[in-house]
Design a protein around this motif. Structure first.
Motif, PDB file in Angstrom:
ATOM      1  N   ILE A 191      -8.835   2.695  -3.523  1.00  0.00           N
ATOM      2  CA  ILE A 191      -9.903   2.024  -4.268  1.00  0.00           C
ATOM      3  C   ILE A 191      -9.694   0.524  -4.127  1.00  0.00           C
ATOM      4  O   ILE A 191      -8.599   0.014  -4.391  1.00  0.00           O
ATOM      5  CB  ILE A 191      -9.904   2.434  -5.754  1.00  0.00           C
ATOM      6  N   THR A 192     -10.716  -0.164  -3.679  1.00  0.00           N
ATOM      7  CA  THR A 192     -10.649  -1.613  -3.511  1.00  0.00           C
ATOM      8  C   THR A 192     -11.417  -2.284  -4.641  1.00  0.00           C
ATOM      9  O   THR A 192     -12.542  -1.872  -4.961  1.00  0.00           O
ATOM     10  CB  THR A 192     -11.238  -2.037  -2.149  1.00  0.00           C
ATOM     11  N   VAL A 193     -10.815  -3.293  -5.238  1.00  0.00           N
ATOM     12  CA  VAL A 193     -11.435  -4.054  -6.329  1.00  0.00           C
ATOM     13  C   VAL A 193     -11.623  -5.487  -5.851  1.00  0.00           C
ATOM     14  O   VAL A 193     -10.729  -6.075  -5.236  1.00  0.00           O
ATOM     15  CB  VAL A 193     -10.562  -4.026  -7.599  1.00  0.00           C
ATOM     16  N   LEU A 194     -12.772  -6.045  -6.137  1.00  0.00           N
ATOM     17  CA  LEU A 194     -13.087  -7.420  -5.744  1.00  0.00           C
ATOM     18  C   LEU A 194     -13.420  -8.230  -6.986  1.00  0.00           C
ATOM     19  O   LEU A 194     -14.288  -7.842  -7.776  1.00  0.00           O
ATOM     20  CB  LEU A 194     -14.292  -7.414  -4.790  1.00  0.00           C
ATOM     21  N   ALA A 218      -7.754  -3.418 -11.348  1.00  0.00           N
ATOM     22  CA  ALA A 218      -6.858  -3.123 -10.222  1.00  0.00           C
ATOM     23  C   ALA A 218      -5.455  -2.763 -10.715  1.00  0.00           C
ATOM     24  O   ALA A 218      -4.833  -1.820 -10.211  1.00  0.00           O
ATOM     25  CB  ALA A 218      -6.803  -4.318  -9.273  1.00  0.00           C
ATOM     26  N   VAL A 219      -4.967  -3.501 -11.699  1.00  0.00           N
ATOM     27  CA  VAL A 219      -3.645  -3.213 -12.261  1.00  0.00           C
ATOM     28  C   VAL A 219      -3.619  -1.826 -12.884  1.00  0.00           C
ATOM     29  O   VAL A 219      -2.691  -1.031 -12.668  1.00  0.00           O
ATOM     30  CB  VAL A 219      -3.250  -4.290 -13.297  1.00  0.00           C
ATOM     31  N   ALA A 220      -4.645  -1.510 -13.678  1.00  0.00           N
ATOM     32  CA  ALA A 220      -4.701  -0.201 -14.329  1.00  0.00           C
ATOM     33  C   ALA A 220      -4.759   0.922 -13.296  1.00  0.00           C
ATOM     34  O   ALA A 220      -4.081   1.949 -13.434  1.00  0.00           O
ATOM     35  CB  ALA A 220      -5.902  -0.130 -15.275  1.00  0.00           C
ATOM     36  N   LEU A 221      -5.541   0.751 -12.254  1.00  0.00           N
ATOM     37  CA  LEU A 221      -5.626   1.757 -11.200  1.00  0.00           C
ATOM     38  C   LEU A 221      -4.262   2.002 -10.563  1.00  0.00           C
ATOM     39  O   LEU A 221      -3.833   3.155 -10.394  1.00  0.00           O
ATOM     40  CB  LEU A 221      -6.622   1.312 -10.123  1.00  0.00           C
ATOM     41  N   ALA A 222      -3.594   0.919 -10.194  1.00  0.00           N
ATOM     42  CA  ALA A 222      -2.292   1.058  -9.533  1.00  0.00           C
ATOM     43  C   ALA A 222      -1.260   1.694 -10.452  1.00  0.00           C
ATOM     44  O   ALA A 222      -0.457   2.534 -10.030  1.00  0.00           O
ATOM     45  CB  ALA A 222      -1.817  -0.308  -9.043  1.00  0.00           C
ATOM     46  N   ARG A 223      -1.267   1.316 -11.723  1.00  0.00           N
ATOM     47  CA  ARG A 223      -0.307   1.886 -12.661  1.00  0.00           C
ATOM     48  C   ARG A 223      -0.561   3.372 -12.905  1.00  0.00           C
ATOM     49  O   ARG A 223       0.372   4.117 -13.217  1.00  0.00           O
ATOM     50  CB  ARG A 223      -0.344   1.114 -13.982  1.00  0.00           C
ATOM     51  N   THR A 270      -3.928   4.243  -5.110  1.00  0.00           N
ATOM     52  CA  THR A 270      -3.684   3.185  -4.136  1.00  0.00           C
ATOM     53  C   THR A 270      -4.787   2.154  -4.339  1.00  0.00           C
ATOM     54  O   THR A 270      -5.960   2.423  -4.053  1.00  0.00           O
ATOM     55  CB  THR A 270      -3.717   3.729  -2.704  1.00  0.00           C
ATOM     56  N   ALA A 271      -4.420   1.006  -4.888  1.00  0.00           N
ATOM     57  CA  ALA A 271      -5.415   0.013  -5.307  1.00  0.00           C
ATOM     58  C   ALA A 271      -5.169  -1.314  -4.595  1.00  0.00           C
ATOM     59  O   ALA A 271      -4.052  -1.831  -4.586  1.00  0.00           O
ATOM     60  CB  ALA A 271      -5.346  -0.197  -6.818  1.00  0.00           C
ATOM     61  N   ARG A 272      -6.236  -1.834  -4.011  1.00  0.00           N
ATOM     62  CA  ARG A 272      -6.175  -3.144  -3.348  1.00  0.00           C
ATOM     63  C   ARG A 272      -7.077  -4.107  -4.101  1.00  0.00           C
ATOM     64  O   ARG A 272      -8.169  -3.734  -4.531  1.00  0.00           O
ATOM     65  CB  ARG A 272      -6.649  -3.029  -1.899  1.00  0.00           C
ATOM     66  N   LEU A 273      -6.625  -5.351  -4.269  1.00  0.00           N
ATOM     67  CA  LEU A 273      -7.435  -6.379  -4.917  1.00  0.00           C
ATOM     68  C   LEU A 273      -7.802  -7.454  -3.911  1.00  0.00           C
ATOM     69  O   LEU A 273      -6.922  -8.074  -3.297  1.00  0.00           O
ATOM     70  CB  LEU A 273      -6.680  -7.006  -6.093  1.00  0.00           C
ATOM     71  N   LEU A 274      -9.108  -7.657  -3.747  1.00  0.00           N
ATOM     72  CA  LEU A 274      -9.597  -8.802  -2.994  1.00  0.00           C
ATOM     73  C   LEU A 274      -9.787  -9.938  -3.988  1.00  0.00           C
ATOM     74  O   LEU A 274     -10.705  -9.907  -4.813  1.00  0.00           O
ATOM     75  CB  LEU A 274     -10.928  -8.465  -2.311  1.00  0.00           C
ATOM     76  N   ALA A 275      -8.890 -10.918  -3.917  1.00  0.00           N
ATOM     77  CA  ALA A 275      -8.917 -12.028  -4.868  1.00  0.00           C
ATOM     78  C   ALA A 275      -8.579 -13.315  -4.143  1.00  0.00           C
ATOM     79  O   ALA A 275      -7.971 -13.299  -3.066  1.00  0.00           O
ATOM     80  CB  ALA A 275      -7.906 -11.783  -5.994  1.00  0.00           C
ATOM     81  N   ASP A 279      -2.043  -3.765  -4.047  1.00  0.00           N
ATOM     82  CA  ASP A 279      -2.008  -4.248  -2.669  1.00  0.00           C
ATOM     83  C   ASP A 279      -2.759  -5.577  -2.582  1.00  0.00           C
ATOM     84  O   ASP A 279      -3.953  -5.646  -2.865  1.00  0.00           O
ATOM     85  CB  ASP A 279      -2.666  -3.194  -1.767  1.00  0.00           C
ATOM     86  N   LEU A 280      -2.057  -6.627  -2.172  1.00  0.00           N
ATOM     87  CA  LEU A 280      -2.662  -7.959  -2.054  1.00  0.00           C
ATOM     88  C   LEU A 280      -2.762  -8.400  -0.600  1.00  0.00           C
ATOM     89  O   LEU A 280      -2.858  -9.597  -0.316  1.00  0.00           O
ATOM     90  CB  LEU A 280      -1.836  -8.986  -2.847  1.00  0.00           C
ATOM     91  N   SER A 281      -2.790  -7.446   0.312  1.00  0.00           N
ATOM     92  CA  SER A 281      -2.749  -7.794   1.732  1.00  0.00           C
ATOM     93  C   SER A 281      -3.982  -8.577   2.196  1.00  0.00           C
ATOM     94  O   SER A 281      -3.925  -9.280   3.205  1.00  0.00           O
ATOM     95  CB  SER A 281      -2.577  -6.538   2.587  1.00  0.00           C
ATOM     96  N   TYR A 282      -5.088  -8.475   1.464  1.00  0.00           N
ATOM     97  CA  TYR A 282      -6.292  -9.227   1.827  1.00  0.00           C
ATOM     98  C   TYR A 282      -6.632 -10.311   0.801  1.00  0.00           C
ATOM     99  O   TYR A 282      -7.740 -10.853   0.815  1.00  0.00           O
ATOM    100  CB  TYR A 282      -7.482  -8.288   2.011  1.00  0.00           C
TER     101      TYR A 282
END
Length: 320
Positions: free
Chosen positions: A6-9, A41-46, A50-55, A76-79
């Motif tokens: 799940i990706t969060v922006l 995003a934090v809640a999803l990952a906890r 598998t949660a990625r944040l586009l920030a 995940d902060l890879s992006y």
């Protein structure tokens, strides 16, 4: 096969809570990492997603706080983009019921400066759902780029939107003017009773659901605090009661609810695309799970969603 990502922006906001100072005529601030999308995003990952944040993360003192908090929660902060602008600050004052009133310091800050080139770098091929909302959808100049990404992504992933109306920073009319377009893009629309009152004053929740279904949203979920949840899937409704808890404050509760909803649906393989396999009993189960996640968030100070093991402990205690 394991659930997809799940990706969060959206934004990261430094939530500064006022506290009495030991010296007369002074005010102390306790700063916690927040921001609606970041909280989600934090809640999803906890919870184990598998949660990625586009920030866009500043390198100032608040930006470093955000990065540490997100990484320690397994987001995940890879992006994530390294931004030159300062972080957004919100000063929160809690009332007797734990509800927060905010004043924002958000002029020209990092969160709103998205460019199309930055968002084009994000790889959504492993994503089942793209969630966004709050100020990132309305604050210029980046809001246009965010909407363009949603339009492109909607052909391949489930789109989830939480308007999270902030009238002190952005006029409510701006949200109203764009909500119909968001519903055309969104498969899931989650909002609070306060959002409803601002967006469609005097409208009953059931009527609002039908308005937003007509505009395009398949699943509309309205969270109503202690009055529980109303969920509507293509006009079929279900109500889910709130979970009783000792409330410290309600900061981040709606964001945690959204995370619980998406996490549960994703774990069941029901996200990815237009929700064609989703049924009302699936929505009810997801809302019950999400209500537990929100209740645990309300039981602690600030936007501090529970970890999966804490939720499991709650379930064991309830069974006992």
């Amino acid at each position: 096969m394991s659930p997809r990502q799940i990706t969060v922006l959206g934004e990261c906001v430094a939530d500064a809570f006022t506290e009495p100072a030991s010296t007369p005529n002074e005010l102390a601030l306790r700063v916690l990492p927040g921001g609606g999308p970041a909280n989600t995003a934090v809640a999803l990952a906890r919870l184990g997603s598998t949660a990625r944040l586009l920030a866009r993360l500043s390198d100032d003192v608040f930006g470093r706080l955000f990065r540490t908090h997100l990484e320690e929660s397994n987001v995940d902060l890879s992006y994530a983009v390294a931004a030159a602008e300062p972080s957004t600050l919100a000063v929160a004052e809690l009332d007797a019921h734990g509800q927060a009133a905010y004043s924002f310091h958000a002029q020209n800050t990092a969160d709103w400066q998205w460019t199309s080139a930055e968002l084009a770098e994000a790889d959504l091929s492993g994503t089942s759902c793209l969630h966004t909302g709050s100020l990132a959808l309305v604050q210029q100049p980046g809001a246009v780029a965010v909407e363009d990404l949603l339009a492109r992504a909607s052909a391949q992933v489930t789109i989830s939107i939480d308007p999270n109306v902030r009238p002190l920073l952005v006029r409510t009319e701006v949200y109203r003017a764009r909500l119909t377009r968001w519903c055309r893009l969104a498969d899931v629309l989650r909002l609070s009773a306060d959002d409803l009152r601002l967006l469609l004053p005097g409208t009953l929740p059931e009527q609002a659901c039908d308005i937003w279904h007509t505009a395009g949203a398949r699943l509309v979920v309205i969270t109503r605090g202690a009055d529980g949840v109303l969920a509507s899937l293509d006009g079929e409704r279900v109500e889910v009661p709130a979970v009783a808890t000792r409330i410290v404050d309600t900061v981040g509760a709606g964001d945690s609810f959204t995370a619980g909803l998406l996490h549960h649906l994703n774990a069941q393989g029901l996200l990815d695309g237009r929700l064609t396999d989703l049924r009302l009993n699936d929505v009810e189960d997801a809302c019950r799970f999400a209500a537990r996640v929100a209740a645990l968030t309300c039981s602690v100070a600030g936007p501090n969603p529970p970890w999966q093991h804490q939720l499991e402990h709650l379930a064991t205690a309830d069974e006992a």
